[in-house]
Design a protein around this motif. Structure first.
Motif, PDB file in Angstrom:
ATOM      1  N   THR A 233      47.425  26.028  55.109  1.00 15.67           N
ATOM      2  CA  THR A 233      46.826  26.789  56.200  1.00 15.67           C
ATOM      3  C   THR A 233      46.893  28.294  55.963  1.00 15.67           C
ATOM      4  O   THR A 233      46.312  29.057  56.720  1.00 15.67           O
ATOM      5  N   PHE A 234      47.591  28.697  54.910  1.00 17.27           N
ATOM      6  CA  PHE A 234      47.710  30.126  54.601  1.00 17.27           C
ATOM      7  C   PHE A 234      46.334  30.664  54.254  1.00 17.27           C
ATOM      8  O   PHE A 234      45.688  30.197  53.313  1.00 17.27           O
ATOM      9  N   SER A 235      45.896  31.662  55.005  1.00 14.23           N
ATOM     10  CA  SER A 235      44.571  32.233  54.803  1.00 14.23           C
ATOM     11  C   SER A 235      44.720  33.744  54.652  1.00 14.23           C
ATOM     12  O   SER A 235      44.692  34.475  55.644  1.00 14.23           O
ATOM     13  N   PRO A 236      44.894  34.203  53.430  1.00 10.25           N
ATOM     14  CA  PRO A 236      45.172  35.622  53.240  1.00 10.25           C
ATOM     15  C   PRO A 236      43.938  36.499  53.392  1.00 10.25           C
ATOM     16  O   PRO A 236      42.802  36.034  53.230  1.00 10.25           O
ATOM     17  N   TYR A 237      44.165  37.734  53.683  1.00  9.41           N
ATOM     18  CA  TYR A 237      43.114  38.754  53.665  1.00  9.41           C
ATOM     19  C   TYR A 237      42.969  39.288  52.237  1.00  9.41           C
ATOM     20  O   TYR A 237      41.871  39.427  51.723  1.00  9.41           O
ATOM     21  N   ILE A 238      44.110  39.572  51.627  1.00  9.86           N
ATOM     22  CA  ILE A 238      44.148  40.040  50.244  1.00  9.86           C
ATOM     23  C   ILE A 238      45.306  39.329  49.534  1.00  9.86           C
ATOM     24  O   ILE A 238      46.361  39.124  50.116  1.00  9.86           O
ATOM     25  N   MET A 239      45.072  38.983  48.278  1.00  8.97           N
ATOM     26  CA  MET A 239      46.149  38.536  47.394  1.00  8.97           C
ATOM     27  C   MET A 239      46.223  39.520  46.237  1.00  8.97           C
ATOM     28  O   MET A 239      45.198  39.956  45.714  1.00  8.97           O
ATOM     29  N   GLY A 240      47.443  39.854  45.848  1.00 11.84           N
ATOM     30  CA  GLY A 240      47.600  40.845  44.792  1.00 11.84           C
ATOM     31  C   GLY A 240      48.718  40.498  43.833  1.00 11.84           C
ATOM     32  O   GLY A 240      49.510  39.582  44.067  1.00 11.84           O
ATOM     33  N   TRP A 241      48.710  41.220  42.728  1.00 10.98           N
ATOM     34  CA  TRP A 241      49.795  41.151  41.753  1.00 10.98           C
ATOM     35  C   TRP A 241      50.349  42.554  41.561  1.00 10.98           C
ATOM     36  O   TRP A 241      49.593  43.513  41.423  1.00 10.98           O
ATOM     37  N   PHE A 242      51.673  42.637  41.560  1.00 13.25           N
ATOM     38  CA  PHE A 242      52.382  43.873  41.289  1.00 13.25           C
ATOM     39  C   PHE A 242      53.357  43.614  40.148  1.00 13.25           C
ATOM     40  O   PHE A 242      53.654  42.465  39.825  1.00 13.25           O
ATOM     41  N   ARG A 243      53.861  44.688  39.547  1.00 13.80           N
ATOM     42  CA  ARG A 243      54.859  44.524  38.505  1.00 13.80           C
ATOM     43  C   ARG A 243      55.909  45.621  38.623  1.00 13.80           C
ATOM     44  O   ARG A 243      55.647  46.687  39.193  1.00 13.80           O
ATOM     45  N   GLN A 244      57.072  45.329  38.087  1.00 19.00           N
ATOM     46  CA  GLN A 244      58.179  46.278  38.195  1.00 19.00           C
ATOM     47  C   GLN A 244      59.072  46.187  36.969  1.00 19.00           C
ATOM     48  O   GLN A 244      59.385  45.091  36.494  1.00 19.00           O
ATOM     49  N   VAL A 245      59.439  47.350  36.464  1.00 20.30           N
ATOM     50  CA  VAL A 245      60.432  47.444  35.396  1.00 20.30           C
ATOM     51  C   VAL A 245      61.663  48.108  35.980  1.00 20.30           C
ATOM     52  O   VAL A 245      61.573  48.872  36.944  1.00 20.30           O
ATOM     53  N   PRO A 246      62.832  47.853  35.387  1.00 21.43           N
ATOM     54  CA  PRO A 246      64.068  48.427  35.931  1.00 21.43           C
ATOM     55  C   PRO A 246      63.996  49.942  36.020  1.00 21.43           C
ATOM     56  O   PRO A 246      63.541  50.610  35.091  1.00 21.43           O
ATOM     57  N   GLY A 247      64.425  50.462  37.162  1.00 17.84           N
ATOM     58  CA  GLY A 247      64.461  51.898  37.343  1.00 17.84           C
ATOM     59  C   GLY A 247      63.162  52.525  37.801  1.00 17.84           C
ATOM     60  O   GLY A 247      63.102  53.739  38.009  1.00 17.84           O
ATOM     61  N   LYS A 248      62.115  51.718  37.946  1.00 15.32           N
ATOM     62  CA  LYS A 248      60.820  52.236  38.388  1.00 15.32           C
ATOM     63  C   LYS A 248      60.369  51.526  39.649  1.00 15.32           C
ATOM     64  O   LYS A 248      60.812  50.427  39.961  1.00 15.32           O
ATOM     65  N   GLU A 249      59.430  52.172  40.355  1.00 18.66           N
ATOM     66  CA  GLU A 249      58.887  51.561  41.555  1.00 18.66           C
ATOM     67  C   GLU A 249      57.938  50.419  41.192  1.00 18.66           C
ATOM     68  O   GLU A 249      57.382  50.378  40.090  1.00 18.66           O
ATOM     69  N   ARG A 250      57.784  49.528  42.165  1.00 18.51           N
ATOM     70  CA  ARG A 250      56.839  48.433  41.961  1.00 18.51           C
ATOM     71  C   ARG A 250      55.417  48.997  41.866  1.00 18.51           C
ATOM     72  O   ARG A 250      55.015  49.846  42.660  1.00 18.51           O
ATOM     73  N   GLU A 251      54.669  48.494  40.893  1.00 19.44           N
ATOM     74  CA  GLU A 251      53.355  49.063  40.560  1.00 19.44           C
ATOM     75  C   GLU A 251      52.252  48.045  40.826  1.00 19.44           C
ATOM     76  O   GLU A 251      52.363  46.873  40.450  1.00 19.44           O
ATOM     77  N   PHE A 252      51.187  48.518  41.477  1.00 21.38           N
ATOM     78  CA  PHE A 252      50.022  47.669  41.697  1.00 21.38           C
ATOM     79  C   PHE A 252      49.357  47.310  40.379  1.00 21.38           C
ATOM     80  O   PHE A 252      49.220  48.165  39.489  1.00 21.38           O
ATOM     81  N   VAL A 253      48.937  46.052  40.245  1.00 17.19           N
ATOM     82  CA  VAL A 253      48.249  45.600  39.035  1.00 17.19           C
ATOM     83  C   VAL A 253      46.815  45.148  39.350  1.00 17.19           C
ATOM     84  O   VAL A 253      45.868  45.591  38.702  1.00 17.19           O
ATOM     85  N   ALA A 254      46.670  44.266  40.327  1.00 11.58           N
ATOM     86  CA  ALA A 254      45.342  43.729  40.643  1.00 11.58           C
ATOM     87  C   ALA A 254      45.350  43.129  42.038  1.00 11.58           C
ATOM     88  O   ALA A 254      46.400  42.733  42.544  1.00 11.58           O
ATOM     89  N   ALA A 255      44.158  43.081  42.651  1.00 14.72           N
ATOM     90  CA  ALA A 255      44.030  42.490  43.981  1.00 14.72           C
ATOM     91  C   ALA A 255      42.671  41.829  44.129  1.00 14.72           C
ATOM     92  O   ALA A 255      41.698  42.245  43.490  1.00 14.72           O
TER      93      ALA A 255
END
Length: 125
Positions: A28-50
């Motif tokens: 029943t999950f009906s998202p508005y947007i689905m995305g992928w983010f990535r993170q390396v140690p010591g850095k902020e989470r980064e947008f990859v794709a949506a």
């Protein structure tokens, strides 16, 4: 509570490919947007794709354009990230994310309220 479950990470050589998948625990999950983010140690989470779930529009981080493809399988409530021509700088923990209500932006992690547990992607040189 909906859970997002990721799969498909691993170790690959430079130039190789990986396909990440993310499945929602409830049909029943009906998202508005689905995305992928990535993170390396010591850095902020980064947008990859949506991907906008209903319209299908897709958006990418500039450095992955032409190499990564995000796609959604509505019937399966699954989103994929096909990653080709991988580079060492793509090494990170990759997170699947979703938001059900309207949000003005697609690349701000604070707008997403459903997250997967993360999957490690390592690209060796």
């Amino acid at each position: 509570q909906v859970q997002l479950v990721e799969s498909g990470g691993g170790l690959v050589q430079t130039g190789g490919s990986l396909r990440l998948s993310c499945a929602a625990s409830e049909r029943t999950f009906s998202p508005y947007i689905m995305g992928w983010f990535r993170q390396v140690p010591g850095k902020e989470r980064e947008f990859v794709a949506a991907v906008y779930w209903r319209g299908g529009n897709t958006y990418y981080l500039d450095s992955v354009k032409g190499r990564f493809t995000i796609s959604g399988a509505n019937a399966e409530n699954t989103v994929h990230l096909q990653m080709n021509s991988l580079k060492p700088e793509d090494t990170a923990v990759y997170y699947c994310a979703g938001v059900q209500s309207y949000t003005r932006t697609y690349n701000n992690s604070n707008d997403y309220n459903y997250w997967g547990q993360g999957t490690q992607v390592t690209v060796s040189s």
